[in-house]
Write an enzyme that holds these catalytic residues in place. Structure first.
Site, mmCIF file in Angstrom:
data_model
loop_
_atom_site.group_PDB
_atom_site.id
_atom_site.type_symbol
_atom_site.label_atom_id
_atom_site.label_comp_id
_atom_site.label_asym_id
_atom_site.label_seq_id
_atom_site.Cartn_x
_atom_site.Cartn_y
_atom_site.Cartn_z
ATOM 1 N N GLY A 16 48.126 38.290 45.506
ATOM 2 C CA GLY A 16 49.232 37.700 46.266
ATOM 3 C C GLY A 16 50.219 36.968 45.374
ATOM 4 O O GLY A 16 51.439 37.178 45.481
ATOM 5 N N ASP A 36 48.223 29.939 51.823
ATOM 6 C CA ASP A 36 46.776 30.058 51.580
ATOM 7 C C ASP A 36 46.070 28.937 52.329
ATOM 8 O O ASP A 36 46.654 27.873 52.567
ATOM 9 C CB ASP A 36 46.499 29.960 50.070
ATOM 10 C CG ASP A 36 45.180 30.602 49.671
ATOM 11 O OD1 ASP A 36 45.210 31.657 49.015
ATOM 12 O OD2 ASP A 36 44.106 30.048 50.035
ATOM 13 N N THR A 93 32.334 42.290 48.483
ATOM 14 C CA THR A 93 31.212 43.059 49.017
ATOM 15 C C THR A 93 30.401 42.149 49.941
ATOM 16 O O THR A 93 30.155 40.983 49.627
ATOM 17 C CB THR A 93 30.336 43.560 47.855
ATOM 18 O OG1 THR A 93 31.166 44.310 46.963
ATOM 19 C CG2 THR A 93 29.211 44.439 48.354
ATOM 20 N N SER A 130 45.448 43.814 50.508
ATOM 21 C CA SER A 130 44.045 43.805 50.064
ATOM 22 C C SER A 130 43.522 45.224 50.029
ATOM 23 O O SER A 130 44.014 46.098 50.750
ATOM 24 C CB SER A 130 43.174 43.023 51.053
ATOM 25 O OG SER A 130 43.635 41.721 51.234
ATOM 26 N N GLU A 159 47.481 47.627 46.053
ATOM 27 C CA GLU A 159 48.025 47.130 44.781
ATOM 28 C C GLU A 159 47.245 47.742 43.624
ATOM 29 O O GLU A 159 46.029 47.745 43.642
ATOM 30 C CB GLU A 159 47.920 45.597 44.755
ATOM 31 C CG GLU A 159 48.522 44.975 43.527
ATOM 32 C CD GLU A 159 49.915 45.548 43.250
ATOM 33 O OE1 GLU A 159 50.783 45.439 44.105
ATOM 34 O OE2 GLU A 159 50.116 46.116 42.164
ATOM 35 N N CYS A 274 37.176 44.424 41.097
ATOM 36 C CA CYS A 274 37.527 45.621 41.885
ATOM 37 C C CYS A 274 36.593 46.813 41.711
ATOM 38 O O CYS A 274 36.157 47.391 42.700
ATOM 39 C CB CYS A 274 38.949 46.041 41.555
ATOM 40 S SG CYS A 274 40.153 44.838 42.121
ATOM 41 N N PHE A 275 36.329 47.220 40.475
ATOM 42 C CA PHE A 275 35.668 48.514 40.263
ATOM 43 C C PHE A 275 34.376 48.657 41.065
ATOM 44 O O PHE A 275 34.225 49.570 41.875
ATOM 45 C CB PHE A 275 35.384 48.738 38.772
ATOM 46 C CG PHE A 275 36.577 49.246 37.994
ATOM 47 C CD1 PHE A 275 37.798 49.442 38.613
ATOM 48 C CD2 PHE A 275 36.469 49.544 36.648
ATOM 49 C CE1 PHE A 275 38.893 49.915 37.906
ATOM 50 C CE2 PHE A 275 37.549 50.020 35.933
ATOM 51 C CZ PHE A 275 38.764 50.204 36.557
#
Ligand code: NAD
Ligand code: UDX
Length: 469
Positions: A16, A36, A93, A130, A159, A274-275
């Site tokens: 963001g 936020d 997660t 997101s 993104e 991320c991965f």
């Protein structure tokens, strides 16, 4: 020109903050407000000490802040004013419940959507920034229209920035992806968002797709990138077994234009927020679609990454004659890659946890990671309290202090400054024999060996002095 357009972004994090600052910079006539729930984060964005470290970010923020870029905790006001609402909240997660350890936790997303539904009085374009599972837009649209009093067009706009290079990535993106409903209102919403990006991104790099393609493409892009890293890391094990050099192999293979040279750098293992999360999310989706073979195929990318981290730790332990108990080991780098202070899923955390399990004394140095962050990560990973962790771990102000009296130095992050160390001085202060475990292949191994170090590097011919039994 989009004079008078108002944009709000819910979630002032790694995504963001930089993405919206870039929009503000490139679209001076547009008002951008980032909100936020964390007052501390917003205070930091409004201060000189930004909450995230990202090269070039400070300059962009200070160029716009107070003019057309604002950071606030007044979420309701920002929602009411906005024409376009980006949602860039975290989607980690799931830790418990159905899909625990794999599925995305959409709690924060749904809370944000419900807030939008509750307070919005005029039509809004709601943008998924997101990373979310496929079909989230549908669920979000149901929540918005079920509880809201106005019309909402939900777009997917994932993104692709990478941390450490966020500003250059945003300034010059390979593509901008926008997914939307193909009806008239959806098309209009997509055009409005495309016009924002067209302030600086060439039109032919702005892709308009259906929502599902857009959502899925994000998960696929990250899965493919991670897959390349796991592939080269798998080959690094073959190199060590055969005497090939993984960097030479990567170069030879990557010069094939069909393969390409990027993301073939063997390492101690990929990290980052991320991965792993996005692959596991894809795996979970495939399982729920009844596609276990596809799920299994991608799951292997994560297994290979875990194997690579464990293999690195194994090299350290075997190299140090099968015991590291009580031995000091300097761990250089705690961030998941260079040029960021972010430690989420960093390979360093797992390496450190394993060394603690073996009762080593780990001395950590990282140029950007905050001390408290290291304690938080290690107490969580080791399931120990801070005092317990501190029996094994010390944090050092620089690499030289970390290496003093150490049996081994392990490089876990590719910070440039590690290449510049005075290795003669480092060697003099270390316990003999002195070992270097280069988990990033950034050091000059021949020179290190001349100085006297025993050197292990990922996917390189093994040092005859390194014990492997
Ligand atoms: P982050 O944790 O840095 O930031 C998320 C922010 O959202 C936090 O500051 C949190 O306080 C705020 N928040 C949570 N719920 C809220 C609510 N209901 N209302 C207002 N604020 C709320 O996360 P991030 O790294 O910026 O990631 C955000 C999303 O972008 C994730 O889905 C992630 O997968 C995706 N993404 C991240 C990256 C990356 O490099 N970090 C890159 C691409 C995509
Ligand atoms: C990634 C994607 O690149 C980005 O497009 C997406 O938006 C978010 O996820 P990020 O996690 O910030 O970005 O960094 P990235 O540069 O992709 O690196 C991820 C991890 O892989 C790091 O730990 C990095 O060190 C490692 N890596 C990367 C390798 O080990 N070898 C490589 O060749 C490339």
């Amino acid at each position: 020109s989009q004079d008078g357009l108002k944009i709000c972004c819910i979630g002032a994090g790694y995504v963001g903050g930089p993405t919206m600052s870039m929009i503000a910079l490139k679209c001076p006539e547009v008002q951008v407000k980032i909100v936020d729930i964390s007052a501390a984060r917003i205070d930091a964005w409004n201060s000189d000490n930004l909450p995230i470290y990202e090269p070039g970010l400070h300059k962009v923020v200070t160029a716009c802040r107070g003019k057309n870029l604002f950071f606030s905790t007044d979420i309701d006001e920002a929602i009411q004013e906005a024409d376009i609402i980006f949602v860039a909240v975290n989607t980690p997660t799931k830790k418990v419940g159905i899909g625990a350890g794999r599925a995305s936790d959409l709690t924060y997303w749904e809370l944000a959507a419900r807030r939008i539904a509750q307070v919005a009085e005029t039509p809004k374009i709601v943008v998924e920034k997101s990373t979310v599972p496929i079909k989230t837009a549908e669920a979000i649209s149901a929540v918005l229209h079920g509880a809201g009093k106005t019309r909402f067009d939900v777009l997917s706009n994932p993104e692709f920035l990478a941390e450490g290079t966020a500003i250059t990535d945003l300034d010059n993106p390979d593509r901008v992806l926008i997914g939307g409903q193909l009806d008239e209102s959806g098309q209009k919403a997509m055009d409005t968002l495309a016009d924002v990006y067209a302030h600086w991104v060439p039109r032919d790099r702005i892709l308009l797709t259906n929502v599902w393609s857009s959502e899925l493409s994000k998960l696929v892009a990250n899965s493919f990138l991670a897959q390349r890293v796991s592939s080269i890391n798998a080959i690094s094990a073959v190199c060590e077994a055969s005497g090939a050099d993984v960097d030479e192999v990567a170069r030879a293979v990557g010069m094939d234009t069909r393969i390409g040279p990027k993301f073939l750098k063997a390492s101690v293992g990929f990290g980052g927020s991320c991965f792993q999360k996005d692959i596991l999310n894809l795996v979970y989706l495939c399982e729920s679609f009844g596609l276990p073979e596809v799920a299994h195929y991608f799951h292997q990318v994560v297994h290979m990454n875990d194997y690579q981290k464990e293999r690195f730790v194994g090299r350290i332990i075997h190299g140090l004659y099968n015991t590291v108990t009580g031995k000091k080991i300097a761990l250089l780098g705690f961030a998941f890659k260079k040029d960021t202070g972010d430690t989420r899923e960093s390979a360093s955390i797992d390496v450190c946890r394993r060394l603690i399990e073996e009762k080593a004394q780990v001395a950590i140095y990282d140029p950007k990671v905050e001390e408290e962050q290291v304690w938080m990560d290690l107490t969580y990973a080791c399931k120990m309290d801070k005092t317990e962790v501190q029996k094994y771990v010390t944090l050092c102000p620089d690499a030289l202090t970390a290496c003093k009296d150490a049996h081994a130095m392990a490089v876990a992050t590719e910070w440039d400054e590690f290449k510049e160390l005075d290795f003669h001085q480092v060697y003099d202060t270390m316990t003999k024999p002195s070992f270097v475990f280069d988990g990033r292949n950034i050091l000059d191994h021949a020179t290190l060996r001349e100085i006297g170090f025993v050197v292990y590097a990922i996917g390189k011919p093994l040092d005859p002095k390194l014990s492997t039994a």
